[in-house]
Write a protein that holds these residues in place. Structure first.
Motif, short mmCIF file in Angstrom:
data_model
loop_
_atom_site.label_atom_id
_atom_site.label_comp_id
_atom_site.label_asym_id
_atom_site.label_seq_id
_atom_site.Cartn_x
_atom_site.Cartn_y
_atom_site.Cartn_z
N LEU A 155 0.93 -1.19 -0.22
CA LEU A 155 -0.03 0.08 0.01
C LEU A 155 0.84 1.43 0.07
O LEU A 155 0.68 2.20 -0.80
N TRP A 159 1.63 4.79 -3.20
CA TRP A 159 1.19 6.13 -2.85
C TRP A 159 2.21 7.11 -3.30
O TRP A 159 3.22 6.70 -3.67
N HIS A 232 -2.21 11.29 2.10
CA HIS A 232 -2.51 10.27 3.09
C HIS A 232 -2.33 10.38 4.52
O HIS A 232 -1.15 11.15 4.91
N ASP A 254 -6.29 6.64 6.25
CA ASP A 254 -6.12 5.65 5.41
C ASP A 254 -5.44 4.47 6.07
O ASP A 254 -5.77 3.48 5.74
N ARG A 269 -13.97 2.75 6.35
CA ARG A 269 -13.33 3.71 5.40
C ARG A 269 -11.52 3.53 5.10
O ARG A 269 -11.26 3.87 4.23
N HIS A 271 -8.15 2.25 4.70
CA HIS A 271 -7.71 1.10 3.66
C HIS A 271 -6.76 -0.11 4.35
O HIS A 271 -6.98 -1.08 3.81
#
Length: 279
Positions: A155, A159, A232, A254, A269, A271
């Motif tokens: 992840l 980004w 983020h 996130d 919500r 990630h």
């Protein structure tokens, strides 16, 4: 009667394995890595010969024989681990009677055997079925941790922009160290991702300020403009937006990494969520 006497080579542990079948041989292989002296006994002549061919000091002995230790040098730790419960009980009694101060590890066939072996003087009882079960669960936990870490790394690598790591208000060493660790992981996963550690309140205690100063951790005060610059956001050591961290409750985040949260239904919500209440 031998009584207690130190091992023949001071500073080097001597292990005696009584019963060198499947379990005993695996213990033998592990003990080879320890670098001590290994003594083995077994009632199977072929097994004893195989051990001798491997340059192991092996003796043909029966655990039910009260003279089974005759001619064997003193030892520090004994493993009584044959696949015969009665033989293990008898062998354990013999070792404990002749060497009352050595450590004894015994093998049980079931939970009832386990209690009997402890009663007869075993310091540690191995119940192979339990050992296998515990090992399986431990390996499962390790696999889960590996998968979680891999997902986090992937992840972060995907980004771009600015990654803000928010601690709880008035951060303590838990929160500071967690933020520092996540920042280090992010920099390794994505060198182009700008990482910033953000906190609300004050770094109050002297030891907390010392931690930040000695490790030269750059931490910024939480301000609306600072959050607006973040593409983020992660929360560490904090239950969720608005829970002792200076964020408003509706603030999208996130990543959440914590060990307090019980109900995560309202955090869907995010990630990535890693909450471990046992840590």
């Amino acid at each position: 009667m031998p009584g207690f006497s130190p091992a023949a080579s001071p500073g080097i542990r001597t292990y005696l394995i009584c019963g060198c079948g499947s379990v005993g041989y695996l213990i033998l292989e592990e003990l080879k890595k320890e670098g001590g002296r290994l003594l083995c006994m077994d009632s199977n002549p072929e097994r004893v010969q195989e051990l001798r061919e491997q340059k192991i000091e092996a003796f043909l002995r029966d655990l039910t024989d009260p003279d089974m230790l005759q001619g064997i040098d003193p030892f520090d730790i004994a493993f009584v681990v044959s696949d015969n419960h009665e033989a293990n009980i008898t062998g354990l009694k013999t070792v404990r009677r002749l060497y009352p101060r050595v450590h004894i590890v015994a093998r049980a066939q079931d939970p009832i055997n386990e209690k009997l072996l402890m009663k007869e003087g075993a310091d540690l009882v191995l119940y192979p079925q339990h050992v296998v079960a515990r090992a399986a669960i431990e390996h499962l936990h390790q696999l889960e941790k590996h998968n979680v870490s891999r997902d986090l790394y992937a992840l972060l690598a995907s980004w771009s922009g600015v990654f803000g790591i928010v601690t709880h208000t008035n951060p303590d060493p838990d929160a500071i160290a967690s933020a520092m660790a996540l920042s280090a992981i992010a920099k390794r996963a994505n060198p182009n991702l700008e990482t910033r550690i953000i906190y609300d309140g004050i770094i109050g205690h002297q030891e907390n300020r010392t931690l930040v100063n000695l490790l030269d951790i750059r931490m910024e005060k939480l301000k609306p403009e600072t959050l607006n610059e973040c593409t983020h956001i992660a929360l560490v050591d904090s239950k969720g937006p608005g829970a002792n961290n200076g964020l408003i409750h509706s603030m999208p985040v996130d990543i959440i990494i914590d060990h307090h949260q019980e109900d995560i239904s309202d955090l869907d919500r995010a990630h990535f969520i890693d909450i471990r209440q046992n840590v």
